[in-house]
Design a protein around this motif. Sequence first.
Motif, PDB file in Angstrom:
ATOM      1  N   ILE A  40      31.599  33.895  39.428  1.00 27.73           N
ATOM      2  CA  ILE A  40      31.620  35.010  38.480  1.00 27.73           C
ATOM      3  C   ILE A  40      30.194  35.514  38.220  1.00 27.73           C
ATOM      4  O   ILE A  40      29.968  36.720  38.098  1.00 27.73           O
ATOM      5  N   CYS A  87      31.915  34.513  32.112  1.00 29.11           N
ATOM      6  CA  CYS A  87      30.872  33.477  32.154  1.00 29.11           C
ATOM      7  C   CYS A  87      30.720  32.803  30.795  1.00 29.11           C
ATOM      8  O   CYS A  87      30.550  31.581  30.713  1.00 29.11           O
ATOM      9  N   GLU A  93      35.312  37.164  43.592  1.00 32.42           N
ATOM     10  CA  GLU A  93      34.059  37.431  44.318  1.00 32.42           C
ATOM     11  C   GLU A  93      34.351  38.043  45.684  1.00 32.42           C
ATOM     12  O   GLU A  93      33.679  38.992  46.110  1.00 32.42           O
ATOM     13  N   ILE A 113      29.155  37.855  40.902  1.00 38.17           N
ATOM     14  CA  ILE A 113      29.739  39.186  40.680  1.00 38.17           C
ATOM     15  C   ILE A 113      28.931  39.932  39.620  1.00 38.17           C
ATOM     16  O   ILE A 113      28.601  41.101  39.788  1.00 38.17           O
ATOM     17  N   HIS A 114      28.623  39.232  38.534  1.00 38.07           N
ATOM     18  CA  HIS A 114      27.870  39.857  37.438  1.00 38.07           C
ATOM     19  C   HIS A 114      26.553  40.429  37.935  1.00 38.07           C
ATOM     20  O   HIS A 114      26.218  41.589  37.678  1.00 38.07           O
ATOM     21  N   ALA A 171      38.295  32.755  40.650  1.00 35.51           N
ATOM     22  CA  ALA A 171      36.909  33.242  40.678  1.00 35.51           C
ATOM     23  C   ALA A 171      36.458  33.528  42.099  1.00 35.51           C
ATOM     24  O   ALA A 171      35.784  34.537  42.359  1.00 35.51           O
ATOM     25  N   ALA A 193      32.505  40.275  33.872  1.00 30.23           N
ATOM     26  CA  ALA A 193      31.969  39.035  34.426  1.00 30.23           C
ATOM     27  C   ALA A 193      31.166  38.261  33.377  1.00 30.23           C
ATOM     28  O   ALA A 193      31.254  37.032  33.308  1.00 30.23           O
ATOM     29  N   SER A 240      30.433  44.283  35.458  1.00 31.65           N
ATOM     30  CA  SER A 240      29.392  43.385  34.967  1.00 31.65           C
ATOM     31  C   SER A 240      29.741  42.838  33.584  1.00 31.65           C
ATOM     32  O   SER A 240      29.559  41.642  33.311  1.00 31.65           O
ATOM     33  N   ILE A 242      38.771  38.965  37.442  1.00 34.23           N
ATOM     34  CA  ILE A 242      37.796  38.319  36.552  1.00 34.23           C
ATOM     35  C   ILE A 242      38.472  37.919  35.243  1.00 34.23           C
ATOM     36  O   ILE A 242      38.265  36.808  34.737  1.00 34.23           O
TER      37      ILE A 242
END
Length: 182
Positions: A52, A75, A133, A55-56, A129, A71, A68, A149
């Motif tokens: 994750i 997180c 991605e 991805i962020h 996750a 994500a 973002s 996500i």
Amino acid sequence: MLGTPLDVLPYVRGIQMVLSGYSGYTKGKRRDADKLIREEIERAARRARSHISNIHDAAFKDGAIPVSRAAKAACSEIDALIEDVDKASTGMDHAFFSGSRSASNSDLKKLIKHDHDVIEMVTKSVNIANSAEHAFNTGLTPDEVIQLIRQCQQMSTSCRGFFGSRSTILGGLRQKKKVKKE
């Protein structure tokens, strides 16, 4: 001396597929088993967080702010799970490990099944996750990526809550108060 109840053997075997040194909560190895379970949950949660986080970072660099933000929220939830597992009592405060009251086969069954289920949940979170991605990197729409996500975040939240109920199982092992007769 209590051994591992036979009817939870499939759960023990399932955990052993992930943790080679696990043998259930046999007398003399309970702290080690508890530590192995907790370390595996943390390790898997960190893997999910890594996917994750990737991805962020990429979404932020690409200007995909909604992805973002999703994500980042996921997180944060995964971090909370890791913190809960890390800070959860390890048994030093209750009888399961101190010997004030012996654990029954029923207690062991509940704990082993619970551990198995938590590991399954955190593994699903990692898989989601990973899929998120992969979806992000293969050009799926931002809405599809955000949906994955959020599924990961939801699974992490569920895992966190389910892991928290482990203290209820362990709390049931406390020695019961004696009633004074007058």
